[in-house]
Design a protein around this motif. Structure first.
Motif, PDB file in Angstrom:
ATOM      1  N   THR A 173       0.841  -1.210   0.000  1.00  0.00           N
ATOM      2  CA  THR A 173       0.000   0.000   0.000  1.00  0.00           C
ATOM      3  C   THR A 173       0.869   1.251   0.000  1.00  0.00           C
ATOM      4  O   THR A 173       0.620   2.207  -0.738  1.00  0.00           O
ATOM      5  N   LEU A 219       3.923   1.635  -0.974  1.00  0.00           N
ATOM      6  CA  LEU A 219       4.632   1.821  -2.236  1.00  0.00           C
ATOM      7  C   LEU A 219       3.710   2.396  -3.290  1.00  0.00           C
ATOM      8  O   LEU A 219       4.097   3.289  -4.064  1.00  0.00           O
ATOM      9  N   ARG A 220       2.472   1.892  -3.291  1.00  0.00           N
ATOM     10  CA  ARG A 220       1.510   2.442  -4.239  1.00  0.00           C
ATOM     11  C   ARG A 220       1.285   3.921  -4.015  1.00  0.00           C
ATOM     12  O   ARG A 220       1.188   4.719  -4.943  1.00  0.00           O
ATOM     13  N   PHE A 273       4.107   5.990  -5.330  1.00  0.00           N
ATOM     14  CA  PHE A 273       4.048   6.121  -6.771  1.00  0.00           C
ATOM     15  C   PHE A 273       2.981   7.139  -7.173  1.00  0.00           C
ATOM     16  O   PHE A 273       3.189   7.997  -8.040  1.00  0.00           O
ATOM     17  N   LEU A 274       1.850   7.038  -6.504  1.00  0.00           N
ATOM     18  CA  LEU A 274       0.747   7.943  -6.792  1.00  0.00           C
ATOM     19  C   LEU A 274       1.139   9.378  -6.506  1.00  0.00           C
ATOM     20  O   LEU A 274       0.864  10.294  -7.295  1.00  0.00           O
ATOM     21  N   PHE A 320       4.113  10.597  -6.451  1.00  0.00           N
ATOM     22  CA  PHE A 320       5.105  10.991  -7.455  1.00  0.00           C
ATOM     23  C   PHE A 320       4.407  11.456  -8.726  1.00  0.00           C
ATOM     24  O   PHE A 320       4.736  12.512  -9.284  1.00  0.00           O
ATOM     25  N   ALA A 321       3.434  10.674  -9.179  1.00  0.00           N
ATOM     26  CA  ALA A 321       2.707  11.046 -10.391  1.00  0.00           C
ATOM     27  C   ALA A 321       1.971  12.359 -10.196  1.00  0.00           C
ATOM     28  O   ALA A 321       1.962  13.220 -11.092  1.00  0.00           O
ATOM     29  N   LEU A 368       4.300  15.285 -10.442  1.00  0.00           N
ATOM     30  CA  LEU A 368       4.696  15.561 -11.814  1.00  0.00           C
ATOM     31  C   LEU A 368       3.579  16.279 -12.562  1.00  0.00           C
ATOM     32  O   LEU A 368       3.824  17.227 -13.318  1.00  0.00           O
ATOM     33  N   CYS A 369       2.358  15.791 -12.368  1.00  0.00           N
ATOM     34  CA  CYS A 369       1.227  16.449 -13.029  1.00  0.00           C
ATOM     35  C   CYS A 369       1.155  17.901 -12.624  1.00  0.00           C
ATOM     36  O   CYS A 369       0.944  18.792 -13.440  1.00  0.00           O
ATOM     37  N   LEU A 409       3.528  19.803 -11.577  1.00  0.00           N
ATOM     38  CA  LEU A 409       4.623  20.570 -12.163  1.00  0.00           C
ATOM     39  C   LEU A 409       4.342  20.895 -13.614  1.00  0.00           C
ATOM     40  O   LEU A 409       4.533  22.027 -14.071  1.00  0.00           O
ATOM     41  N   SER A 410       3.876  19.885 -14.337  1.00  0.00           N
ATOM     42  CA  SER A 410       3.661  20.130 -15.764  1.00  0.00           C
ATOM     43  C   SER A 410       2.513  21.103 -15.971  1.00  0.00           C
ATOM     44  O   SER A 410       2.566  21.947 -16.865  1.00  0.00           O
TER      45      SER A 410
END
Lengths: 101, 200, 625
Positions: C602, C604-605, C608-609, C611-612, C615-616, C618-619
């Protein structure tokens, strides 16, 4: 002339996401560690590319340190896996849930 | 590639055939793409194997590809280190552990493949899009890189002159890891009281 | 002199403080001794002050209280002859009551609380009597209000008694509001709140202002002295112990209002309208009280309505500009009414808490001493010729008669009628409760009460009976009180009237008094059952429905609104609202708790979430820029 730095970055990102997918999707501790290794490698690729782009050796130096740290981390991580396998007989990541809140 | 396009346009303006140098440049690009495919495929292979040994083998191939890539990108010393340390030591260590512990062939029978991979693939796609956007914005990233080669001696000089504190610390770190591994690897599971017991 | 006055006020205060702080370490006798010693010390000081003073008035600065922007509150004393008389009366009656209380409260648990508050009350009353600065008077005013609340609701475990205390406090408070406004006006006009300064500079007041001030002070007095329309608290206040009723509702608190008007009389006299209102209120109240007392069956309620009626007479005296008459009646009333209340207390204790006069009877035979004392009080109250109340009430009625204006004659007639009724209800009370009846109390129904309780009352009885000597009217030549109070601004030594008027009045009063007594004898001598409450009798019993009116029109809607605010808004809205918010937070955290599964996959998920998501973010921010 090789490829633009973009492409190197895209390669590194794809490799990184592969490693991340491995970490998230696989439940065995060993596979999680493998995923971590992949991710570290991806970072190394991006760094070497950057070092080439800007013509500085700092990127490569960083990569060698990454390797050193990765080695240490894998060693300790595997020792931990062995230890806990001895204690509880399972290498499933979900087996250890004492910190459940 | 924009560079090549520009060169071709220039050449077209002067109406001369592409030179050897320009054609040679593209060779490196081809090599790069081949290596990229190799690395990614091997990594993809590695993460999807049930058998851990197979996975490690795939990973070794990926690392070898990465080593070649390093060499291409002008880091021969790092290429050597990649092979020796990463593929040669770390992966071998993995193999030792996997074989010693007799890990079950498949510890992931809990859920069907598709369900397992759905979440990472989706999130991965999202992240990829985001990063692509971020990467693609700057015009300075579009220029092809010039080849260069970092001589090991130069590399060594930089490493031990400018970054010697980090070297020392890395050595210390390795020492600590050594001690830790030795301690953790001792025999005697009875001394530890804070673990979940066998057969929970 | 300053020391004497300081000690006069401080003795009761120190007694209260001592009992409050150390009372639990003293024995019951010790507590009582401290309280009585304090009041007796105050009595000694009052006598000393009266004897010592040669000047007509003395203004003595005691203590600087506080000062704000341009305003100073100083605790000063304005000791003139009026204050001297008042202080002496207060301390004397309080001493008798304290001594009586020692026996009366001999078995009560709250004896420390009782004596502490009793002393505090005496202190507050002395402050009202002596103070010069009006804020200081206000301190005493509020002090007596508070102490009366505590003492009336003394047995607070009985909800009704506690409610009676609360009622008294609230109603006097309505009067206090007027006092506050008057204080503000005083400061506005005079820039100074000292009584001595104010009465010296009354020329600053216009007629309208003087009338306004007079009416405000009258309203304050109406609240404190239980006159119309704020009198409904006094009958209920009989829930307190009998000595408390004697002190508060015979001698001191109810006279505080009248006393204030007398102190500030130079202001009142500027406004004939205010004086007229005072006289009217007083007279109507006198009549009202007499009527209501005529049908009561609780012995203390008869005395309560009687107090209301008699204080009305005092107010009438002030209204016809006769301060000496008012003060004289104040003194007489203090003596005989407290005597009556204390004797009633003896009876109530002897009959184990019986208040209903129709269930008494045969008291004359079985409690001879107390009966004699009560009879003395009744004779004074009923203005039996030549005894206590006769001279004082006679003077007031005479002053009313000779006062200019048509209204005075009307008031005089009402006053005479009320005097007849007074005699009537007094002797009704006596004959029903004390005379021999076949169905009266038997000997064995009487509990034994300590002799001390009645012995203490004999001096009081003597004072009551012979208090006419204080101010024998002009024909007999003494006029002690009148001449003593001559220095008080606005007082008249002797009412000027023709000899025919004077003698007519005397004989008329005597006739009314005796007539009332005889009528009562024939009407109620053998009465034994309580008559049913119907028609006129019920109207009088409930005090012309005044209390019920207040309750229905004012108290009940107010309570309903308060209840609504309490349950719906405070409890329902605010409390529940904050509970809901708290509950919402709890549910939120319970929901968040689901994330901490303790499992590595859980976490780790989630990494990852995150992190994504980063990034979103930032973009997107890059794009927006």
């Amino acid at each position: 002339m090789i490829v633009p730095y973009d492409h190197i970055l895209i390669l590194a990102v794809l490799l990184f996401l592969t490693g991340a997918a491995c970490v998230v999707a696989r439940r065995t501790l060993i596979m999680i560690l493998i995923g971590v290794e992949i991710m570290l490698n991806a970072a190394g690729i991006a760094l070497v590319g950057g070092s080439l782009k800007w013509g500085v050796l700092g990127g490569q130096v960083f990569v060698i340190f990454i390797m050193a740290v990765a080695a240490a981390e894998v060693a300790v991580g595997l020792a931990l896996i062995v230890h806990s396998h001895r204690r509880s007989g399972s290498v499933e990541a979900d087996h250890y849930h004492l910190m459940k809140g | 590639m924009p560079g090549k396009t520009k060169a071709i346009q220039q050449k077209a303006a002067v109406s001369e055939p592409p030179s050897l140098q320009e054609r040679t440049m593209s060779v490196y690009a081809v090599i790069f793409y081949l290596l990229a495919v190799l690395i990614l495929t091997a990594a993809g292979f590695a993460v999807t194997r049930r058998n851990a040994v197979h996975a490690v083998c795939g990973l070794i191939v990926s690392f070898l590809g990465t080593a070649l890539l390093f060499y291409l990108l002008g880091a021969p010393f790092l290429a050597a280190m990649e092979v020796i340390i990463y593929a040669g030591a770390i992966m071998v260590l993995f193999l030792f552990i996997i074989m010693t512990m007799k890990v079950e062939a498949d510890g992931d029978r809990s859920r069907p493949r598709v369900r397992r991979w759905a979440f990472p693939l989706v999130i991965g796609a999202v992240s990829l899009t985001a990063i692509t956007i971020l990467v693609w914005v700057g015009p300075e990233n579009r220029l092809p890189l010039q080849t260069a080669m970092a001589a090991p001696s130069a590399f060594g000089t930089v490493l031990f002159r400018r970054y010697w504190p980090a070297v020392e610390i890395a050595c210390f770190l390795l020492f600590v890891a050594l001690v830790g591994v030795l301690y953790l690897g001792r025999a005697g599971p009875k001394e530890d009281q804070s673990f979940p017991e066998k057969n929970p | 002199m300053k020391t004497v006055l300081l000690l006069l006020m401080l003795f009761p205060l120190m007694g209260a403080a001592l009992n409050a702080l150390l009372g639990r370490y003293l024995t019951r006798r010790g507590v009582a001794a401290v309280a009585c010693a304090a009041v007796l010390g105050a009595l000694a000081m009052a006598v000393a002050a009266m004897v010592n003073t040669t000047a007509i008035t003395r203004d003595i600065r005691l203590f600087d209280w506080f000062s704000v922007d341009g305003f100073q509150a100083v605790m000063n004393v304005h000791y003139d002859h009026l204050a001297a008389v008042m202080a002496l009366m207060i301390t004397f009656v309080s001493s008798v009551i304290h001594l009586y209380s020692v026996s009366f409260m001999r078995e009560d648990e709250g004896i420390i609380r009782y004596f502490c508050y009793l002393n505090l009350f005496v202190f507050a009353m002395l402050v009202i009597a002596l103070a010069d600065n009006l804020i200081f008077v206000f301190l005493g005013w509020e002090g007596v209000g508070f102490c009366s609340y505590v003492l009336i609701g003394f047995w607070y475990s009985d909800e009704a008694k506690a409610a009676a205390g609360r009622k008294a406090f609230l109603l006097t408070r309505i009067g206090d509001a007027a006092f506050g406004v008057a204080l503000g006006l005083f400061f506005l006009i005079f820039k100074d709140l000292s009584i001595s300064h104010i009465v010296a500079r009354t020329s600053l007041l216009s007629l309208g202002t003087a009338t306004l001030l007079g009416l405000l002070l009258l309203w304050a007095a109406v609240g404190k002295s239980a006159q119309l329309p704020l009198l409904v608290w006094l009958p209920d206040a009989m829930a307190g112990p009998s000595p408390v009723s004697a002190l508060i509702h015979a001698a001191t608190m109810v006279t505080a209002g009248v006393y204030l008007l007398m102190r500030l009389f130079p202001i009142l006299i500027l406004s004939p309208a205010a004086l007229m209102c005072t006289a009217i209120v007083g007279t109507l109240t006198a009549l009202f009280g007499s009527f209501a007392a005529l049908v009561q069956s609780d012995i203390k309620r008869v005395l309560a309505y009687s107090t209301i009626s008699q204080v009305g007479y005092m107010l009438l005296a002030v209204g016809v500009a006769d301060i000496v008459g008012g003060m004289f009646h104040l003194l007489s009333h203090a003596f005989f009414k407290s005597l009556l209340f204390l004797a009633a207390g003896c009876i109530i204790q002897a009959l184990a808490g019986e208040h209903n006069i129709f269930r008494m009877g045969n008291l004359r035979r079985h409690l001879p001493g107390v009966s004699l004392l009560f009879l003395a009080g009744c004779l004074c109250l009923g203005t039996f010729p030549l005894l206590g109340g006769y001279f004082s009430k006679d003077r007031i009625l005479l002053a009313t008669f000779v006062h200019s204006g048509e209204l005075s004659k009307v008031l005089w007639v009402i006053g005479m009628a009320a005097a007849f009724l007074t005699s009537l209800y007094t002797f009704r009370l006596y004959f029903i409760a004390f005379q021999d009846r076949p169905d009266g109390r038997k000997k064995d129904e009487f509990l034994q009460i300590p002799g001390f309780m009645s012995w203490v009352l004999y001096p009081l009885a003597l004072t009551a009976l012979f208090d006419g000597l204080l101010n024998l009217p002009g024909g007999f030549g003494k006029l002690f009180l009148g001449r003593y109070l001559a220095s008080v601004p606005g007082s008249i030594v002797e009412v000027h009237a023709t000899a025919r008027e004077i003698w007519g009045m005397r004989i008329g009063s005597a006739a009314l008094s005796l007539g009332g007594m005889v009528s009562a004898y024939f009407l109620w001598r053998r009465k034994s059952e309580e008559p049913a409450l119907r028609g006129l009798r019920q109207v009088l019993f409930t005090g012309f429905y005044l209390d019920i009116f207040y309750e229905r029109v004012i108290a009940r809607p107010y309570n309903r609104i308060a209840g609504l605010l309490w349950t719906d808004i405070d409890e329902g809205g605010l409390d529940r609202g904050s509970e809901k918010i708290g509950g919402g937070f709890q549910r939120l955290s319970q929901g968040l708790r689901l994330w901490t599964t303790g499992r590595l996959s859980t976490y780790l998920r989630m990494l990852f979430l995150g992190f994504a998501a980063l990034l979103c973010l930032l973009s997107l921010s890059w794009y927006i820029q």
